[in-house]
Write a protein that holds these residues in place. Structure first.
Motif, PDB file in Angstrom:
ATOM      1  N   MET A 282       0.828  -1.217   0.000  1.00 12.45           N
ATOM      2  CA  MET A 282       0.000   0.000   0.000  1.00 12.45           C
ATOM      3  C   MET A 282       0.862   1.267   0.000  1.00 12.45           C
ATOM      4  O   MET A 282       0.540   2.261  -0.649  1.00 12.45           O
ATOM      5  N   ASN A 283       1.990   1.177   0.694  1.00 14.47           N
ATOM      6  CA  ASN A 283       2.891   2.336   0.737  1.00 14.47           C
ATOM      7  C   ASN A 283       3.494   2.605  -0.640  1.00 14.47           C
ATOM      8  O   ASN A 283       3.621   3.755  -1.065  1.00 14.47           O
ATOM      9  N   LEU A 284       3.855   1.527  -1.314  1.00 18.26           N
ATOM     10  CA  LEU A 284       4.428   1.676  -2.651  1.00 18.26           C
ATOM     11  C   LEU A 284       3.388   2.269  -3.596  1.00 18.26           C
ATOM     12  O   LEU A 284       3.687   3.116  -4.434  1.00 18.26           O
ATOM     13  N   LYS A 285       2.150   1.867  -3.398  1.00 17.01           N
ATOM     14  CA  LYS A 285       1.057   2.356  -4.249  1.00 17.01           C
ATOM     15  C   LYS A 285       0.873   3.876  -4.084  1.00 17.01           C
ATOM     16  O   LYS A 285       0.627   4.595  -5.048  1.00 17.01           O
ATOM     17  N   MET A 286       1.019   4.355  -2.861  1.00 18.16           N
ATOM     18  CA  MET A 286       0.859   5.802  -2.625  1.00 18.16           C
ATOM     19  C   MET A 286       1.895   6.596  -3.413  1.00 18.16           C
ATOM     20  O   MET A 286       1.595   7.627  -3.993  1.00 18.16           O
ATOM     21  N   VAL A 287       3.119   6.084  -3.399  1.00 18.04           N
ATOM     22  CA  VAL A 287       4.194   6.764  -4.130  1.00 18.04           C
ATOM     23  C   VAL A 287       3.908   6.711  -5.633  1.00 18.04           C
ATOM     24  O   VAL A 287       4.020   7.711  -6.345  1.00 18.04           O
ATOM     25  N   GLU A 288       3.483   5.544  -6.087  1.00 16.49           N
ATOM     26  CA  GLU A 288       3.200   5.342  -7.517  1.00 16.49           C
ATOM     27  C   GLU A 288       2.122   6.305  -8.013  1.00 16.49           C
ATOM     28  O   GLU A 288       2.251   6.924  -9.068  1.00 16.49           O
ATOM     29  N   ILE A 289       1.062   6.410  -7.232  1.00 20.11           N
ATOM     30  CA  ILE A 289      -0.062   7.274  -7.625  1.00 20.11           C
ATOM     31  C   ILE A 289       0.393   8.714  -7.800  1.00 20.11           C
ATOM     32  O   ILE A 289       0.031   9.399  -8.755  1.00 20.11           O
ATOM     33  N   ALA A 290       1.236   9.171  -6.898  1.00 20.39           N
ATOM     34  CA  ALA A 290       1.742  10.544  -6.999  1.00 20.39           C
ATOM     35  C   ALA A 290       2.605  10.675  -8.254  1.00 20.39           C
ATOM     36  O   ALA A 290       2.506  11.649  -9.001  1.00 20.39           O
ATOM     37  N   ARG A 291       3.423   9.687  -8.477  1.00 23.48           N
ATOM     38  CA  ARG A 291       4.335   9.768  -9.631  1.00 23.48           C
ATOM     39  C   ARG A 291       3.583   9.722 -10.953  1.00 23.48           C
ATOM     40  O   ARG A 291       4.014  10.313 -11.934  1.00 23.48           O
ATOM     41  N   GLU A 292       2.443   9.011 -10.947  1.00 25.04           N
ATOM     42  CA  GLU A 292       1.662   8.920 -12.191  1.00 25.04           C
ATOM     43  C   GLU A 292       1.186  10.285 -12.674  1.00 25.04           C
ATOM     44  O   GLU A 292       0.989  10.500 -13.849  1.00 25.04           O
ATOM     45  N   VAL A 293       0.969  11.227 -11.733  1.00 24.74           N
ATOM     46  CA  VAL A 293       0.548  12.570 -12.169  1.00 24.74           C
ATOM     47  C   VAL A 293       1.752  13.513 -12.253  1.00 24.74           C
ATOM     48  O   VAL A 293       1.600  14.723 -12.386  1.00 24.74           O
ATOM     49  N   ALA A 295       3.943  14.092  -9.848  1.00 24.95           N
ATOM     50  CA  ALA A 295       4.360  14.692  -8.566  1.00 24.95           C
ATOM     51  C   ALA A 295       5.577  13.942  -8.029  1.00 24.95           C
ATOM     52  O   ALA A 295       5.738  12.747  -8.284  1.00 24.95           O
ATOM     53  N   ALA A 296       6.412  14.644  -7.291  1.00 27.75           N
ATOM     54  CA  ALA A 296       7.529  13.989  -6.604  1.00 27.75           C
ATOM     55  C   ALA A 296       6.973  13.419  -5.303  1.00 27.75           C
ATOM     56  O   ALA A 296       6.085  14.023  -4.693  1.00 27.75           O
ATOM     57  N   SER A 297       7.494  12.276  -4.872  1.00 31.62           N
ATOM     58  CA  SER A 297       6.957  11.709  -3.636  1.00 31.62           C
ATOM     59  C   SER A 297       7.956  10.794  -2.955  1.00 31.62           C
ATOM     60  O   SER A 297       8.797  10.179  -3.616  1.00 31.62           O
ATOM     61  N   LYS A 298       7.828  10.718  -1.665  1.00 34.39           N
ATOM     62  CA  LYS A 298       8.682   9.836  -0.860  1.00 34.39           C
ATOM     63  C   LYS A 298       8.010   9.577   0.475  1.00 34.39           C
ATOM     64  O   LYS A 298       7.073  10.296   0.845  1.00 34.39           O
ATOM     65  N   PHE A 299       8.509   8.592   1.221  1.00 32.73           N
ATOM     66  CA  PHE A 299       7.948   8.326   2.554  1.00 32.73           C
ATOM     67  C   PHE A 299       8.298   9.465   3.513  1.00 32.73           C
ATOM     68  O   PHE A 299       9.400  10.015   3.451  1.00 32.73           O
ATOM     69  N   THR A 300       7.362   9.759   4.411  1.00 37.12           N
ATOM     70  CA  THR A 300       7.641  10.759   5.460  1.00 37.12           C
ATOM     71  C   THR A 300       8.534  10.153   6.539  1.00 37.12           C
ATOM     72  O   THR A 300       9.265  10.859   7.219  1.00 37.12           O
ATOM     73  N   VAL A 306       3.099   9.515   2.882  1.00 37.04           N
ATOM     74  CA  VAL A 306       3.968   9.971   1.801  1.00 37.04           C
ATOM     75  C   VAL A 306       3.893  11.497   1.739  1.00 37.04           C
ATOM     76  O   VAL A 306       2.830  12.074   1.939  1.00 37.04           O
ATOM     77  N   VAL A 307       5.031  12.142   1.489  1.00 35.12           N
ATOM     78  CA  VAL A 307       5.019  13.583   1.246  1.00 35.12           C
ATOM     79  C   VAL A 307       5.168  13.779  -0.257  1.00 35.12           C
ATOM     80  O   VAL A 307       6.018  13.151  -0.888  1.00 35.12           O
ATOM     81  N   ALA A 308       4.291  14.625  -0.819  1.00 37.10           N
ATOM     82  CA  ALA A 308       4.311  14.828  -2.270  1.00 37.10           C
ATOM     83  C   ALA A 308       4.465  16.306  -2.590  1.00 37.10           C
ATOM     84  O   ALA A 308       4.032  17.171  -1.822  1.00 37.10           O
ATOM     85  N   PHE A 309       5.100  16.559  -3.720  1.00 38.54           N
ATOM     86  CA  PHE A 309       5.293  17.932  -4.187  1.00 38.54           C
ATOM     87  C   PHE A 309       4.922  17.984  -5.669  1.00 38.54           C
ATOM     88  O   PHE A 309       5.346  17.126  -6.444  1.00 38.54           O
ATOM     89  N   CYS A 310       4.116  18.973  -6.037  1.00 43.67           N
ATOM     90  CA  CYS A 310       3.657  19.099  -7.428  1.00 43.67           C
ATOM     91  C   CYS A 310       4.395  20.256  -8.095  1.00 43.67           C
ATOM     92  O   CYS A 310       3.946  21.411  -8.006  1.00 43.67           O
ATOM     93  N   PRO A 311       5.503  19.989  -8.781  1.00 49.13           N
ATOM     94  CA  PRO A 311       6.299  21.079  -9.361  1.00 49.13           C
ATOM     95  C   PRO A 311       5.542  21.835 -10.450  1.00 49.13           C
ATOM     96  O   PRO A 311       5.841  23.002 -10.717  1.00 49.13           O
ATOM     97  N   ALA A 312       4.520  21.187 -11.042  1.00 50.50           N
ATOM     98  CA  ALA A 312       3.805  21.866 -12.137  1.00 50.50           C
ATOM     99  C   ALA A 312       2.667  22.763 -11.637  1.00 50.50           C
ATOM    100  O   ALA A 312       1.982  23.393 -12.448  1.00 50.50           O
ATOM    101  N   GLY A 313       2.434  22.786 -10.320  1.00 53.31           N
ATOM    102  CA  GLY A 313       1.466  23.747  -9.792  1.00 53.31           C
ATOM    103  C   GLY A 313       0.049  23.216  -9.594  1.00 53.31           C
ATOM    104  O   GLY A 313      -0.176  21.999  -9.577  1.00 53.31           O
ATOM    105  N   PRO A 314      -0.936  24.145  -9.441  1.00 57.05           N
ATOM    106  CA  PRO A 314      -2.295  23.803  -8.990  1.00 57.05           C
ATOM    107  C   PRO A 314      -3.033  22.750  -9.819  1.00 57.05           C
ATOM    108  O   PRO A 314      -3.759  21.924  -9.257  1.00 57.05           O
ATOM    109  N   LEU A 315      -2.844  22.748 -11.131  1.00 51.74           N
ATOM    110  CA  LEU A 315      -3.562  21.739 -11.931  1.00 51.74           C
ATOM    111  C   LEU A 315      -3.085  20.334 -11.590  1.00 51.74           C
ATOM    112  O   LEU A 315      -3.853  19.380 -11.507  1.00 51.74           O
TER     113      LEU A 315
END
Ligand code: ADP
Ligand SMILES: O=C(O)[C@H]1O[C@H](OP(=O)(O)O)[C@H](O)[C@@H](O)[C@@H]1O
Ligand code: MG
Length: 352
Positions: A282-293, A295-300, A306-315
């Protein structure tokens, strides 16, 4: 004399470099107000550690309920953590010739930090309890801030939990802290060098988590053993992880967020040294989902959030929110806490 003392300690996010804090590395960690644990200390005739009505459940509807509960939440709640910090605190004071008055107290706690999700729910309870005791005995000025994370960690070590200092430092200091756990100062000073950073350097971050308890001690034990045995792969990978925090500090100072995204992703990729089984599906899935859009992601922490960052902004944030909702994960904006240190704390600090 009859004053009730209450302290909160907040959840933390390992932004870069974790888990190299367990291995003389570096991390950048953030204290967040999204979740917290609170501990209450009330003067009382006897010394009492109160079980929490939910987290330390000992009364069940049926045998089935009991077994179900143990399988989802494990055997332990926060009582053992409170008892462990009482013991460590007492021994620390004794060894350092700090006189403690003889009055007793009752400790109770509450927490809304999702349980065992790598948001440092365990050390939040311990940290809040330590703060209560520092005030009850009026010895805040005698226990340096740099030492406090060690006491919190020692309490968990007492229980056999394999963990590092980053959680405890973030919870004692607040805000964003760059931490250097290099062997030389760990051995010479007995603690790391902790440098608070400006919280306005951070871009908007998101927290994704699932109700999915995982035991940080269990996750860490195999890698810890391999590291202690001198395993070349684990040792060199851990160094690489530590360097991500060193690089990340410069990257944040320059507000180079594209680079920040790539460091976060690299940090997660290096965590593969733990093996997929320990990391959890389940943890791996959280990272994967973020990466699919994108977003950068890693475990907290060691897993569960997971902490995620969207470099492309609000969309991109919208896409991430939709993807998380669809997958049944909870997502919320990270709220960074400001520094917790007051004048008295800073007055007795030697390295901040
Ligand atoms: N939310 C909680 N409520 C009560 N006890 C907790 C909670 N979270 C952790 N603990 C206690 O701390 C121990 C270690 O938790 P850990 O795996 O380090 O989780 P976390 O990632 O939240 O720090 C648990 O076995 C349990 O005794
Ligand atoms: O593996 C990690 O990143 C962290 O794991 C533990 O934190 P937890 O919140 O309990 O998962 C450990 O205490 C930290 O030192 C590690 O960096
Ligand atoms: Mg923990």
């Amino acid at each position: 004399m009859t004053d009730v003392i209450q302290h909160k300690a907040y959840a933390r996010i390992g932004l870069l470099g974790n888990p190299s804090d367990v291995y003389y590395g570096n991390t950048i960690s953030i204290s967040i107000t999204n979740f917290w644990a609170s501990v209450k200390l009330e003067p009382s005739e006897h010394l009492i550690v109160k079980p929490h009505h939910f987290h330390d459940l000992v009364e069940f509807d049926s045998l089935n309920h009991l077994v179900n509960r143990l399988e989802t939440e494990g055997f332990y709640g926060g009582v053992r953590l409170l008892m462990a910090i009482c013991k460590i605190f007492y021994k620390y004071c004794k060894n350092n010739l700090i006189d403690l008055h003889e009055r007793n107290f009752t400790l109770s706690y509450d927490t809304n930090i999702p349980r065992q999700t790598g948001l440092s729910g365990s050390s939040a309870i311990v940290c809040a309890a330590l703060n209560c005791m520092l005030d009850f005995y009026k010895i805040r000025h005698l226990v340096r801030v740099e030492e406090r994370p060690n006491l919190i960690l020692d309490a968990e070590k007492e229980l056999g939990i394999v963990a590092g200092l980053q959680d405890r430092v973030a919870q004692v200091y607040g805000g964003v802290v760059f931490m250097d756990f290099g062997k030389t100062h760990m051995e010479k000073l007995g603690h790391g060098i902790y440098s608070p950073m400006d919280i306005s350097l951070l871009p908007p971050l998101y927290l994704i988590y699932a109700e999915n308890p995982s035991d940080s001690g269990k996750v860490h034990s195999t890698v810890r053993k391999r590291w202690l045995d001198g395993d070349d792969f684990i040792r060199s990978t851990m160094k690489e992880v530590a360097n991500l925090a060193v690089e990340g500090r410069q990257v944040l100072l320059q507000k180079d967020y594209a680079k920040l995204a790539s460091l976060m992703n690299h940090n997660f990729d290096l965590r593969s040294m733990f093996g997929d089984d320990a990391l959890g599906e389940m943890n791996l899935k959280m990272v994967e989902i973020a990466r699919e859009v994108g977003a950068a992601s890693k475990f907290t922490g060691s897993g569960g959030a997971v902490v995620a960052f969207c470099p492309a902004g609000p969309l991109q944030v919208e896409l991430l929110q939709e993807a998380c909702e669809k997958a049944g994960f909870i997502i919320q904006p990270v709220q960074v806490a400001s520094s917790f240190l007051n004048d008295m704390d800073l007055g007795n600090s030697s390295s901040t």
